[in-house]
Design a protein around this motif. Structure first.
Motif: not given
Length: 306
Positions: A154, A125-128, A130, A182
């Motif tokens: 991403p 998970t996480g925006e770092w 895909n 993260d």
């Protein structure tokens, strides 16, 4: 010199080795490709099983069956560990792009596996990243099971490393894992690594973790580097150049030496298993190189006949 491949699916191809010693024998798990005949089942990539008594001569004894819905498009890239007398196999789904994730199965005999009912058990998970997780390897460290995986940025362009942990007495199912980062814990920076660090291969020595990893995508050429960590999360490269390079033109691994797995035997000797080819991926073979250690640094042992 060890050299192994699998021709059961119509061409010489074995990739992504993972090795464990169980009940006195060595077991190697590896990826096999889709069959050249589209009418032959099973569909997609799969996982072969070979056994050996000496780490050099291997005989195929079977394949992991394609059973669960998440495996419908194929599965591959095994990682393996022996815990409490059982063989635990971690592997990835394949053919689903950013939705590919890590699965788990367990075996008492090294041949017949029970798939985890919650498969796939992990995706990041996480925006770092895909959301993809592939190339799992696990190591028991500081009283937990640490799972290293490759994911992408991403945009899906840069392959990099992440890590999650689970309690050793868990079922390693979906609810057992805690993501421990993260951001990427190791991503490509050196010129030879290009846009990819994948296939982490872990070993613990004197309280530190060593990660052998594949740099650059397949046949660029992919080569193998090494990094060290004192906490499993912050990593420092040991070398600016590959520890194990691709071969010279005309050699069996001229196109790459890639996707490592580090096996430590009962006598504490360590062996780096890896894949290679000389035809840009039309075939794939597996080989092995012993790793020695000097003042905390790994080196390639010159093996007889190599």
């Amino acid at each position: 010199m060890m050299m192994y491949t699998d021709t059961d699916r119509g061409r010489p191809m074995a990739k992504d080795p993972a090795v464990v010693k169980h009940q006195g024998r060595y077991y190697m798990y590896y990826s096999v490709p889709p069959h050249l005949d589209p009418d032959r089942a099973p569909a997609g990539w799969g996982i072969g099983i070979a056994v050996s008594d000496d780490l050099v001569t291997w005989q195929k004894v079977g394949e992991v069956p394609q059973e669960q819905e998440c495996e419908r498009n194929g599965f591959c890239a095994p990682g393996v560990i022996s815990l409490g007398g059982s063989v635990h196999l971690f592997y990835q789904t394949y053919g689903n792009g950013p939705k590919d994730a890590i699965c788990h199965a367990v075996s008492e005999d090294g041949l017949t596996f029970r798939k985890n009912a919650s498969n796939p058990v992990f995706r990041p998970t996480g925006e770092w990243n895909n959301g993809r997780a592939i190339d799992a390897d696990v190591v028991a460290y500081r009283g937990q099971l640490w799972m290293y995986f490759a994911t992408r940025d991403p945009l899906g362009e840069i392959q990099m490393q992440g890590v999650a942990t689970a309690e050793l007495d868990s079922d390693f199912g979906r609810d057992a894992w805690t993501q421990r980062c993260d951001a990427s814990i190791l991503k490509p920076e050196l010129p030879w690594e290009e846009q990819c660090i994948e296939a982490a291969a872990l070993v613990e020595r004197e309280g530190q973790l060593y990660m052998f990893y594949a740099g650059a995508y397949n046949n660029r050429p992919q080569q193998i580097g090494c990094a060290v960590s004192g906490d499993g999360i912050a990593w420092t490269r040991l070398f600016e150049e590959p520890l194990l390079r691709n071969g010279e033109p005309g050699s069996w691994n001229a196109s790459e030496s890639g996707h490592p797995f580090l096996f430590r035997d009962e006598d504490d000797r360590t062996y780096l298993f890896y894949q290679g080819n000389n035809d840009l991926g039309k075939s794939w073979y597996l080989s092995m190189q012993e790793i020695g250690w000097r003042e905390g640094l790994p080196y390639l042992v010159v093996m007889e006949g190599s």
